[in-house]
Structure formats: C-alpha cells, structure tokens
Design an enzyme around this catalytic site. Sequence first.
Site, PDB file in Angstrom:
ATOM      1  N   ARG A  36       0.688  14.298  13.185  1.00 37.99           N
ATOM      2  CA  ARG A  36       1.039  14.132  11.772  1.00 37.99           C
ATOM      3  C   ARG A  36       1.359  15.452  11.058  1.00 37.99           C
ATOM      4  O   ARG A  36       0.709  15.811  10.064  1.00 37.99           O
ATOM      5  CB  ARG A  36      -0.055  13.347  11.035  1.00 37.99           C
ATOM      6  CG  ARG A  36      -0.407  12.063  11.734  1.00 37.99           C
ATOM      7  CD  ARG A  36      -1.070  11.058  10.858  1.00 37.99           C
ATOM      8  NE  ARG A  36      -0.110  10.353  10.024  1.00 37.99           N
ATOM      9  CZ  ARG A  36      -0.384   9.239   9.350  1.00 37.99           C
ATOM     10  NH1 ARG A  36      -1.576   8.716   9.405  1.00 37.99           N
ATOM     11  NH2 ARG A  36       0.541   8.663   8.605  1.00 37.99           N
ATOM     12  N   LYS A  75       0.836  -1.220   0.000  1.00 35.83           N
ATOM     13  CA  LYS A  75       0.000   0.000   0.000  1.00 35.83           C
ATOM     14  C   LYS A  75       0.859   1.254   0.000  1.00 35.83           C
ATOM     15  O   LYS A  75       0.650   2.171  -0.795  1.00 35.83           O
ATOM     16  CB  LYS A  75      -0.899  -0.013   1.237  1.00 35.83           C
ATOM     17  CG  LYS A  75      -1.480   1.337   1.619  1.00 35.83           C
ATOM     18  CD  LYS A  75      -2.193   1.259   2.952  1.00 35.83           C
ATOM     19  CE  LYS A  75      -2.541   2.596   3.541  1.00 35.83           C
ATOM     20  NZ  LYS A  75      -1.402   3.364   4.049  1.00 35.83           N
ATOM     21  N   ASN A  76       1.847   1.296   0.894  1.00 35.64           N
ATOM     22  CA  ASN A  76       2.595   2.551   1.050  1.00 35.64           C
ATOM     23  C   ASN A  76       3.522   2.835  -0.126  1.00 35.64           C
ATOM     24  O   ASN A  76       3.917   3.982  -0.327  1.00 35.64           O
ATOM     25  CB  ASN A  76       3.369   2.543   2.377  1.00 35.64           C
ATOM     26  CG  ASN A  76       2.428   2.684   3.564  1.00 35.64           C
ATOM     27  OD1 ASN A  76       1.255   3.026   3.399  1.00 35.64           O
ATOM     28  ND2 ASN A  76       2.931   2.410   4.757  1.00 35.64           N
ATOM     29  N   ASP A 100       3.604   0.221  12.138  1.00 39.15           N
ATOM     30  CA  ASP A 100       2.346  -0.244  11.542  1.00 39.15           C
ATOM     31  C   ASP A 100       1.998  -1.678  11.950  1.00 39.15           C
ATOM     32  O   ASP A 100       0.929  -2.182  11.588  1.00 39.15           O
ATOM     33  CB  ASP A 100       2.404  -0.124  10.010  1.00 39.15           C
ATOM     34  CG  ASP A 100       2.286   1.329   9.557  1.00 39.15           C
ATOM     35  OD1 ASP A 100       2.059   2.201  10.415  1.00 39.15           O
ATOM     36  OD2 ASP A 100       2.434   1.592   8.352  1.00 39.15           O
ATOM     37  N   ARG A 104      -9.206   0.093   3.852  1.00 42.99           N
ATOM     38  CA  ARG A 104      -8.341   1.102   3.235  1.00 42.99           C
ATOM     39  C   ARG A 104      -6.992   0.503   2.841  1.00 42.99           C
ATOM     40  O   ARG A 104      -6.362   0.943   1.887  1.00 42.99           O
ATOM     41  CB  ARG A 104      -8.061   2.233   4.240  1.00 42.99           C
ATOM     42  CG  ARG A 104      -9.022   3.390   4.200  1.00 42.99           C
ATOM     43  CD  ARG A 104      -8.508   4.532   5.065  1.00 42.99           C
ATOM     44  NE  ARG A 104      -7.113   4.793   4.785  1.00 42.99           N
ATOM     45  CZ  ARG A 104      -6.176   5.080   5.696  1.00 42.99           C
ATOM     46  NH1 ARG A 104      -6.485   5.170   6.961  1.00 42.99           N
ATOM     47  NH2 ARG A 104      -4.926   5.285   5.345  1.00 42.99           N
ATOM     48  N   CYS A 148      -5.373   8.110   8.770  1.00 41.52           N
ATOM     49  CA  CYS A 148      -5.568   7.602  10.128  1.00 41.52           C
ATOM     50  C   CYS A 148      -5.188   8.656  11.162  1.00 41.52           C
ATOM     51  O   CYS A 148      -4.194   9.347  11.008  1.00 41.52           O
ATOM     52  CB  CYS A 148      -4.683   6.377  10.351  1.00 41.52           C
ATOM     53  SG  CYS A 148      -5.380   4.885   9.674  1.00 41.52           S
TER      54      CYS A 148
HETATM   55  C1  UD1 Z   1       4.301   6.556   6.689  1.00 38.70           C
HETATM   56  C2  UD1 Z   1       3.328   5.426   6.466  1.00 38.70           C
HETATM   57  C3  UD1 Z   1       2.647   5.040   7.776  1.00 38.70           C
HETATM   58  C4  UD1 Z   1       3.705   4.732   8.837  1.00 38.70           C
HETATM   59  C5  UD1 Z   1       4.726   5.855   8.935  1.00 38.70           C
HETATM   60  C6  UD1 Z   1       5.880   5.516   9.858  1.00 38.70           C
HETATM   61  C7  UD1 Z   1       2.658   5.887   4.208  1.00 38.70           C
HETATM   62  C8  UD1 Z   1       1.575   6.304   3.267  1.00 38.70           C
HETATM   63  N1  UD1 Z   1       2.334   5.856   5.496  1.00 38.70           N
HETATM   64  O1  UD1 Z   1       3.517   7.652   7.161  1.00 38.70           O
HETATM   65  O2  UD1 Z   1       1.850   3.905   7.525  1.00 38.70           O
HETATM   66  O3  UD1 Z   1       3.074   4.584  10.094  1.00 38.70           O
HETATM   67  O4  UD1 Z   1       5.280   6.151   7.653  1.00 38.70           O
HETATM   68  O5  UD1 Z   1       6.532   4.376   9.426  1.00 38.70           O
HETATM   69  O6  UD1 Z   1       3.755   5.548   3.794  1.00 38.70           O
HETATM   70  N2  UD1 Z   1       6.965  13.994  11.136  1.00 38.70           N
HETATM   71  C9  UD1 Z   1       7.248  15.308  11.424  1.00 38.70           C
HETATM   72  N3  UD1 Z   1       7.222  16.204  10.385  1.00 38.70           N
HETATM   73  C10 UD1 Z   1       6.934  15.852   9.109  1.00 38.70           C
HETATM   74  C11 UD1 Z   1       6.652  14.500   8.821  1.00 38.70           C
HETATM   75  C12 UD1 Z   1       6.675  13.585   9.852  1.00 38.70           C
HETATM   76  O7  UD1 Z   1       7.513  15.668  12.567  1.00 38.70           O
HETATM   77  O8  UD1 Z   1       6.935  16.722   8.214  1.00 38.70           O
HETATM   78  C13 UD1 Z   1       6.994  12.998  12.220  1.00 38.70           C
HETATM   79  C14 UD1 Z   1       5.638  12.343  12.442  1.00 38.70           C
HETATM   80  O9  UD1 Z   1       4.838  13.097  13.325  1.00 38.70           O
HETATM   81  C15 UD1 Z   1       6.044  11.003  13.014  1.00 38.70           C
HETATM   82  C16 UD1 Z   1       7.368  10.695  12.312  1.00 38.70           C
HETATM   83  O10 UD1 Z   1       7.846  11.935  11.818  1.00 38.70           O
HETATM   84  O11 UD1 Z   1       6.272  11.128  14.396  1.00 38.70           O
HETATM   85  C17 UD1 Z   1       7.289   9.723  11.166  1.00 38.70           C
HETATM   86  O12 UD1 Z   1       6.318  10.166  10.228  1.00 38.70           O
HETATM   87  P1  UD1 Z   1       6.425   9.786   8.678  1.00 38.70           P
HETATM   88  O13 UD1 Z   1       7.534   8.804   8.483  1.00 38.70           O
HETATM   89  O14 UD1 Z   1       6.427  11.032   7.889  1.00 38.70           O
HETATM   90  O15 UD1 Z   1       5.038   9.051   8.435  1.00 38.70           O
HETATM   91  P2  UD1 Z   1       4.152   9.112   7.134  1.00 38.70           P
HETATM   92  O16 UD1 Z   1       5.014   9.249   5.929  1.00 38.70           O
HETATM   93  O17 UD1 Z   1       3.029  10.061   7.336  1.00 38.70           O
END
Ligand code: UD1
Length: 427
Positions: A122, A22-23, A305, A397, A117
Amino acid sequence: MANFFVRGGTALNGSVVISGAKNAAVAIIPAALMANTPSTIENVPDIRDVHTLVAIISGLGAKVTRLDKHTIIIDSSELGCPVVPYEAAKRMRASYYLLGALISKFPQVTVSMPGGCSIGARPIDQHIKGLRALGVEISAENGMIKATAKKLTGTEICFDTVSVGATINVMLASVYATGTTVLENAAKEPHVVDVANFLNSLGADILGAGTDIIRIKGVKTLTGRSYSIIPDQIEAGTFMLGAMATRGCIEIKNIIPRHLYAITDKLKNIGAVITEFDDSVCIQAPVNLSSTNIKTMPYPGFPTDLQPQMVALLSLAQGTSVVTEGIWENRFKYVGELIRLGAKLQVNERTVIVEGVPELNAAPVKAPDLRAGAALLVAALAASGTTELESVEHIERGYENIVGKFCGLGANIFVVADPLKSSEQTA
Ligand code: UD1
C-alpha cells in the site's frame, strides 16, 4: 469486542437495503471541509470507519452535527491546526484524504502515515507525485507526512498506476489550484465520480470523472450544499454472494445496478438468475453453482474488494475455478481460514485455485481484514454447523449492521461479547 456465532445452512430470503458507500463517504467527509459554509451529507453509512473519521475531523476543530443515523452536517468554519496524529490515522487508511483536502486551505498539513487493512504494501508514491506536481512540498519523518504549500498551481499529471486514492487525493488538492489540472490514467470507480459530483455541487469545476482523464479548473470558493452519497456496490455484492452461497433468493434495494455489472455478469456465469430494476436487483441462486475464472481489475473490472467473498462462494461450485488478484499482492490471508471450513484452495503467488466441494463445515475462524471477514461470514452462512467468527471488528469497519441485515434475510447469527478481548480492552 465480540464474536459472531453463525449457524449456517439457511437459504437467505427477503429484501435488504444497501447503505451509502464506505469508500465514497471517507473521501466526501474530508472534501466537505474544503467548503466555506456547512454541508449536509446524506446516506452516510453508520460504520466504524466513518465514526473514526468524524472523530478525527472533530479533533481538528470541525463541527459535526448528526441529524439522524445517516445524515451529518459538517461545518469547517472553526477548523484549525491540521495535524492528524498516529493514534487517529492508524485506524483507517483513508485519513490520507485529509492531506489533499486541507492543503488547499492551510499552508501546512501533517498527517500520520495511513493504517487500514493489511492487504499489501500500500504505497502512496502516486499521491505524493501528484501533490508535488501541484507545488506541495512533502517530507516524511517519524511516521508523519508533512505537506507544505505556499501556492498550488494546476498542471498535467500522469499516474504511473491506476490508483483510486491518488486520483481522489490529487483531485481534492487541485480544486483550489490556480489554472487547470489534468489527471491522466485516473481511476474510474463510482466513488471517484461521486466525490467529483459532490465537489461540483459545491462549485468546483471538474470534468471527466469516470473516464481516465479528469480536468479540474481551479476555483476560488466552495459553498456547502446537501448531497447524498451513492450506495455501496461492495456491500451489495457481498449480499448477492451470501444469497448464492446459501442457495437463496433476495432483493437488494437502494443500489445503482450499473455499478454492479462486473459482479452480476460473473454471477450469471455461475448460474444466478438476476433481474434488474431502476434501483434494485433480485437474485435467485441455482441448485448447482458452476465454476468460473476471475481476475480482479480496476473499475469497471471485477472489484478486488469482492475477491475473498467470491472465493468463498466458488468453494461451493462444481469444478475448478481460478481467481487471480490483479490489484493487491497480499490478499489471500483468509485462505487458511476458509480451508478450516473445508474449502479446497491452493495459493500460487497472486492466484488461488479453488476446487469446489459439496459442502463447508463449521469451525472457529478469525477475520484477518475487512473483506476477508465478510468472506468468512458468507462461507459460515452456507456451512453446516455453528461457526465462531473472531475479530469481527474488521467487518464492522465497513459494513453497517451486517448482523441485523443478514438476520433480516433469515440468517442465524448471534453476537457474543468476547470476555477475554473485553478485558484486554479495558486493561
Ligand atoms: C481503494 C479502496 C480499497 C480498494 C482499492 C482498489 C478506499 C478507501 N479504499 O484503496 O477498498 O481495495 O481502492 O480498488 O477507497 N498504488 C501504488 N502507489 C500509490 C497508490 C496505490 O503503487 O501511490 C498501488 C497499490 O499498491 C495497489 C494499486 O495501486 O496495488 C491500487 O491501489 P489504490 O487504488 O490506490 O487503492 P486505495 O485507494 O488505497
């Protein structure tokens, strides 16, 4: 809208084929829009997030042709007016990849603030930091993010935190930038590598994906190709945990075993016998599960996850386990629901203490989000009696045909339309 009725207590047996990740899919589909000619994407998971994304890009003018259940052709030659409205973007968080993918082709892109989610704040500050460093002007108004760029120029960007989304989004935007972009403190997840491999197959020049420094040399064109998405490590892990919780023995096919090391390592710790082959693993559960401690971390650490599903499993282990969530600040929303099934759990900030119980018992429960829903399903498969699981749309989803796949392993799950929700939907 439907509910799952899960009659638990049957050991899972047999084999299951894992779908595309999915990701990876939710990033590769926007990436395909960057090419000048159509791309054929294979091993696309047949899940709600992909349907949503296909609807979004079709709304933008992309032509998406479905060759079969898992193969689509994406043609962006008619793409125009990149505005992704709230109604579309609220249903999936990864709609933010359209920013990085499209800002390299259009002078202005507007995307609604992402949904998905609710497992924490986020933020997307790291996406914005990276895009701004490349020369993108970004403003946020009325829940919409507006990105404007005359020219993208490669530069060095060091992320303040390891973010899968920011790494992929800024990598996408860098592909057409002039000069070289260096991303430091990049995420190393298999789907980051998969997106880089896809872009390279189109003609991009990306080195180092899978390490914490990625170098992207800007190119002038990308040409569409055929590409097959990697298997979903989280889906594979969920089935492994289901087999363990029901004390079963299953074969998991179409996977890359090295993507699962953190999971297989922990499962061996608590008693699993795991045999690895080139593209499959067999897992045999022990009679008694041992407790263990886990902290979720960016790849190659234990994936966040799978944290909820792992807590469901450890609820049935002998002794006390401590599970710490290292990525998201609010990923224990399902704990109250697991307690309804008889689990003994205590949350203390980012840690849940799991005191193993000999058995779980059926109760009506509700899925608060995607992976939490999968955890409740794992618990329900092991519980005695019939559990009614509500809000399964979250599960759908991200998991393809989860009921069919578990039933193929001997589980008893019945899908019953929820008349109340169905009428709410049509009202
Ligand atoms: C992706 C995955 C999700 C998984 C997550 C962590 C997808 C579509 N989703 O989510 O299933 O749980 O990786 O493995 O690939 N953060 C910041 N600033 C930012 C972005 C992130 O502080 O601009 C923080 C977030 O709050 C979190 C951490 O970084 O604590 C990791 O987030 P991130 O790796 O970005 O997750 P996603 O890409 O949203």
